[in-house]
Design a protein around this motif. Structure first.
Motif, PDB file in Angstrom:
ATOM      1  N   LEU A 173      28.480  25.428  -3.066  1.00 12.66           N
ATOM      2  CA  LEU A 173      28.013  24.118  -3.522  1.00 12.66           C
ATOM      3  C   LEU A 173      27.743  24.119  -5.026  1.00 12.66           C
ATOM      4  CD1 LEU A 173      27.079  21.228  -2.972  1.00 12.66           C
ATOM      5  CD2 LEU A 173      24.825  22.143  -2.377  1.00 12.66           C
ATOM      6  N   GLY A 174      27.132  25.203  -5.517  1.00 15.64           N
ATOM      7  CA  GLY A 174      26.848  25.277  -6.947  1.00 15.64           C
ATOM      8  C   GLY A 174      28.113  25.210  -7.780  1.00 15.64           C
ATOM      9  N   LEU A 175      29.150  25.918  -7.357  1.00 15.64           N
ATOM     10  CA  LEU A 175      30.411  25.899  -8.093  1.00 15.64           C
ATOM     11  C   LEU A 175      31.121  24.561  -7.919  1.00 15.64           C
ATOM     12  CD1 LEU A 175      31.577  29.527  -7.258  1.00 15.64           C
ATOM     13  CD2 LEU A 175      30.844  28.664  -9.491  1.00 15.64           C
ATOM     14  N   LEU A 176      31.024  24.005  -6.725  1.00 15.87           N
ATOM     15  CA  LEU A 176      31.588  22.677  -6.483  1.00 15.87           C
ATOM     16  C   LEU A 176      30.931  21.650  -7.401  1.00 15.87           C
ATOM     17  CD1 LEU A 176      32.106  21.156  -2.935  1.00 15.87           C
ATOM     18  CD2 LEU A 176      30.969  19.850  -4.718  1.00 15.87           C
ATOM     19  N   ALA A 177      29.611  21.747  -7.551  1.00 14.19           N
ATOM     20  CA  ALA A 177      28.881  20.810  -8.415  1.00 14.19           C
ATOM     21  C   ALA A 177      29.262  20.958  -9.881  1.00 14.19           C
ATOM     22  CB  ALA A 177      27.371  21.015  -8.246  1.00 14.19           C
ATOM     23  N   THR A 202      32.227  22.627   5.718  1.00 21.68           N
ATOM     24  CA  THR A 202      30.924  22.835   6.360  1.00 21.68           C
ATOM     25  C   THR A 202      29.790  22.276   5.506  1.00 21.68           C
ATOM     26  OG1 THR A 202      31.699  24.835   7.477  1.00 21.68           O
ATOM     27  CG2 THR A 202      29.322  24.575   7.236  1.00 21.68           C
ATOM     28  N   VAL A 203      29.864  22.514   4.201  1.00 28.00           N
ATOM     29  CA  VAL A 203      28.833  22.019   3.284  1.00 28.00           C
ATOM     30  C   VAL A 203      28.782  20.492   3.311  1.00 28.00           C
ATOM     31  CG1 VAL A 203      28.208  21.784   0.850  1.00 28.00           C
ATOM     32  CG2 VAL A 203      28.796  24.026   1.778  1.00 28.00           C
ATOM     33  N   LEU A 204      29.939  19.848   3.258  1.00 28.97           N
ATOM     34  CA  LEU A 204      29.967  18.386   3.282  1.00 28.97           C
ATOM     35  C   LEU A 204      29.338  17.861   4.564  1.00 28.97           C
ATOM     36  CD1 LEU A 204      33.526  17.512   1.886  1.00 28.97           C
ATOM     37  CD2 LEU A 204      31.376  17.659   0.656  1.00 28.97           C
ATOM     38  N   THR A 205      29.667  18.495   5.693  1.00 27.27           N
ATOM     39  CA  THR A 205      29.117  18.058   6.975  1.00 27.27           C
ATOM     40  C   THR A 205      27.596  18.212   7.001  1.00 27.27           C
ATOM     41  OG1 THR A 205      31.152  18.639   8.157  1.00 27.27           O
ATOM     42  CG2 THR A 205      29.137  18.452   9.464  1.00 27.27           C
ATOM     43  N   LYS A 206      27.097  19.355   6.555  1.00 26.91           N
ATOM     44  CA  LYS A 206      25.653  19.606   6.594  1.00 26.91           C
ATOM     45  C   LYS A 206      24.887  18.686   5.643  1.00 26.91           C
ATOM     46  CE  LYS A 206      25.682  24.445   8.118  1.00 26.91           C
ATOM     47  NZ  LYS A 206      25.269  25.839   7.797  1.00 26.91           N
ATOM     48  N   LEU A 207      25.514  18.313   4.534  1.00 24.75           N
ATOM     49  CA  LEU A 207      24.841  17.429   3.576  1.00 24.75           C
ATOM     50  C   LEU A 207      25.028  15.958   3.914  1.00 24.75           C
ATOM     51  CD1 LEU A 207      25.661  19.121   0.127  1.00 24.75           C
ATOM     52  CD2 LEU A 207      23.598  19.377   1.542  1.00 24.75           C
ATOM     53  N   GLY A 208      25.927  15.662   4.854  1.00 26.22           N
ATOM     54  CA  GLY A 208      26.219  14.273   5.169  1.00 26.22           C
ATOM     55  C   GLY A 208      26.970  13.581   4.051  1.00 26.22           C
ATOM     56  N   ALA A 209      27.766  14.353   3.294  1.00 28.24           N
ATOM     57  CA  ALA A 209      28.518  13.810   2.159  1.00 28.24           C
ATOM     58  C   ALA A 209      29.956  13.529   2.573  1.00 28.24           C
ATOM     59  CB  ALA A 209      28.503  14.799   0.994  1.00 28.24           C
ATOM     60  N   GLN A 210      30.507  12.443   2.070  1.00 32.13           N
ATOM     61  CA  GLN A 210      31.880  12.074   2.415  1.00 32.13           C
ATOM     62  C   GLN A 210      32.903  12.854   1.598  1.00 32.13           C
ATOM     63  OE1 GLN A 210      31.937   7.773   1.862  1.00 32.13           O
ATOM     64  NE2 GLN A 210      31.707   7.476   4.068  1.00 32.13           N
ATOM     65  N   ASN A 211      32.516  13.293   0.413  1.00 29.93           N
ATOM     66  CA  ASN A 211      33.470  13.983  -0.457  1.00 29.93           C
ATOM     67  C   ASN A 211      32.726  14.889  -1.421  1.00 29.93           C
ATOM     68  OD1 ASN A 211      32.617  12.327  -2.744  1.00 29.93           O
ATOM     69  ND2 ASN A 211      33.796  10.689  -1.801  1.00 29.93           N
ATOM     70  N   ARG A 212      33.494  15.575  -2.263  1.00 32.32           N
ATOM     71  CA  ARG A 212      32.931  16.563  -3.178  1.00 32.32           C
ATOM     72  C   ARG A 212      32.047  15.927  -4.244  1.00 32.32           C
ATOM     73  NH1 ARG A 212      36.643  21.242  -2.839  1.00 32.32           N
ATOM     74  NH2 ARG A 212      35.982  21.945  -4.897  1.00 32.32           N
ATOM     75  N   GLN A 214      30.120  13.244  -3.946  1.00 31.26           N
ATOM     76  CA  GLN A 214      28.817  12.982  -3.344  1.00 31.26           C
ATOM     77  C   GLN A 214      28.026  14.266  -3.146  1.00 31.26           C
ATOM     78  OE1 GLN A 214      29.223  10.672   0.234  1.00 31.26           O
ATOM     79  NE2 GLN A 214      30.083   8.891  -0.813  1.00 31.26           N
ATOM     80  N   ALA A 215      28.692  15.333  -2.724  1.00 25.50           N
ATOM     81  CA  ALA A 215      28.002  16.612  -2.545  1.00 25.50           C
ATOM     82  C   ALA A 215      27.456  17.129  -3.870  1.00 25.50           C
ATOM     83  CB  ALA A 215      28.956  17.637  -1.931  1.00 25.50           C
ATOM     84  N   ALA A 216      28.241  16.984  -4.936  1.00 22.39           N
ATOM     85  CA  ALA A 216      27.788  17.438  -6.251  1.00 22.39           C
ATOM     86  C   ALA A 216      26.557  16.666  -6.704  1.00 22.39           C
ATOM     87  CB  ALA A 216      28.912  17.285  -7.271  1.00 22.39           C
ATOM     88  N   LEU A 217      26.535  15.358  -6.457  1.00 24.63           N
ATOM     89  CA  LEU A 217      25.385  14.543  -6.850  1.00 24.63           C
ATOM     90  C   LEU A 217      24.139  14.922  -6.041  1.00 24.63           C
ATOM     91  CD1 LEU A 217      27.150  11.087  -7.242  1.00 24.63           C
ATOM     92  CD2 LEU A 217      26.215  12.515  -9.065  1.00 24.63           C
ATOM     93  N   ILE A 218      24.330  15.192  -4.747  1.00 21.71           N
ATOM     94  CA  ILE A 218      23.197  15.640  -3.922  1.00 21.71           C
ATOM     95  C   ILE A 218      22.653  16.951  -4.471  1.00 21.71           C
ATOM     96  CG2 ILE A 218      22.574  16.562  -1.653  1.00 21.71           C
ATOM     97  CD1 ILE A 218      24.507  14.495  -0.432  1.00 21.71           C
ATOM     98  N   ALA A 219      23.556  17.866  -4.838  1.00 18.26           N
ATOM     99  CA  ALA A 219      23.121  19.157  -5.376  1.00 18.26           C
ATOM    100  C   ALA A 219      22.340  18.983  -6.662  1.00 18.26           C
ATOM    101  CB  ALA A 219      24.349  20.047  -5.622  1.00 18.26           C
ATOM    102  N   GLN A 220      22.831  18.111  -7.529  1.00 26.87           N
ATOM    103  CA  GLN A 220      22.165  17.887  -8.811  1.00 26.87           C
ATOM    104  C   GLN A 220      20.800  17.237  -8.630  1.00 26.87           C
ATOM    105  OE1 GLN A 220      25.226  15.649 -10.745  1.00 26.87           O
ATOM    106  NE2 GLN A 220      26.480  17.450 -11.155  1.00 26.87           N
ATOM    107  N   ALA A 223      18.268  19.802  -7.004  1.00 24.92           N
ATOM    108  CA  ALA A 223      17.841  20.918  -7.859  1.00 24.92           C
ATOM    109  C   ALA A 223      17.439  20.475  -9.253  1.00 24.92           C
ATOM    110  CB  ALA A 223      18.960  21.952  -7.951  1.00 24.92           C
ATOM    111  N   GLY A 224      17.403  19.162  -9.472  1.00 29.41           N
ATOM    112  CA  GLY A 224      17.017  18.682 -10.795  1.00 29.41           C
ATOM    113  C   GLY A 224      18.035  19.022 -11.858  1.00 29.41           C
ATOM    114  N   GLY A 225      19.330  19.027 -11.476  1.00 27.24           N
ATOM    115  CA  GLY A 225      20.361  19.280 -12.462  1.00 27.24           C
ATOM    116  C   GLY A 225      21.404  20.271 -12.006  1.00 27.24           C
ATOM    117  N   GLY A 226      21.221  20.881 -10.836  1.00 27.53           N
ATOM    118  CA  GLY A 226      22.290  21.771 -10.348  1.00 27.53           C
ATOM    119  C   GLY A 226      21.747  22.823  -9.406  1.00 27.53           C
TER     120      GLY A 226
END
Length: 228
Positions: A173-177, A202-212, A214-220, A223-226
């Motif tokens: 996820l960190g690298l994806l973000a 798997t990460v997208l499913t667990k985060l409930g994200a439709q795409n990369r 959205q997952a990157a924004l959730i990660a940011q 974690a307050g930026g990543g």
């Protein structure tokens, strides 16, 4: 689709379907994308229905969709595209960078948002990044919109979702973000590209994200930026 086989063999071009209601613009974009020889436009469409037909017929690696089209607009077209089995990666390529369009595109499953006046090399590189599993956002859009998107959402809930991931999933996820494509993530973590794709799914499913994106924004946000 193969961008680089590492042995100096000519790589197969990225296969693209263009969806834009203006035929003249489609022809211009085709010339722009195909000039370097690493991208091949295999289909063109002027409406959402034509786009779906071209995708079914040609099975492209990437679909580039304009926002404004007759009948169903590009946002609705993205939703229809995402519902297809084995749907290709899609991004918006448009003249309009209105915030509502960007947010709507990302919510509808787009893996990127690009502007038609971008440098030709930037657009070609973006197509390759999309085909390799990356996410792309025009820097002018990102600079204005990401601070707003980062502020949206339940940060505590998203933090719990991220912390519930395994250590390896958090690394992915960190690298994806950071905008890394699957091959790059695999190189950095010593994983095959197929394994990375499985982790990303798997990460997208667990985060409930439709795409990369959205997952990157959730990660940011979480974690307050990543995520590191």
């Amino acid at each position: 689709m193969r961008i680089d086989d590492g042995a100096g063999t000519a790589a197969e071009p990225v296969r693209v379907v263009l969806a834009d209601d203006e035929a003249v613009l489609r022809r211009g974009l085709r010339v722009l994308l195909e000039t370097a020889g690493t991208v091949r436009v295999v289909g063109e469409a002027g409406t959402a229905d034509e786009m779906l037909s071209e995708v079914r017929a040609h099975r492209p690696d990437v679909v580039l969709v304009d926002v404004q089209m007759p009948g169903k607009d590009g946002i609705e077209a993205l939703r229809d595209l995402a519902a297809l089995p084995d749907a290709p990666v899609a991004a918006v390529l448009t003249t309009f960078d209105l915030d509502d369009y960007v947010a709507g595109a990302l919510r509808s499953g787009a893996h990127g948002f690009l502007l038609k006046d971008a440098d030709p090399q930037v657009l070609v590189r973006a197509v390759h990044d999309l085909a390799a599993g990356g996410a792309v956002l025009d820097p002018r859009v990102a600079a204005r919109l990401l601070p707003k998107l980062r502020a949206v959402g339940d940060r505590d809930h998203e933090h719990r979702l991220v912390r519930a991931l395994s250590a390896r999933e958090q690394q992915v996820l960190g690298l994806l973000a950071d905008g890394r494509a699957n091959a790059d993530i695999g190189d950095r973590l010593g994983l095959t590209e197929a394994t990375v794709k499985s982790y990303v799914s798997t990460v997208l499913t667990k985060l409930g994200a439709q795409n990369r994106v959205q997952a990157a924004l959730i990660a940011q946000r979480a974690a307050g930026g990543g995520v590191r």
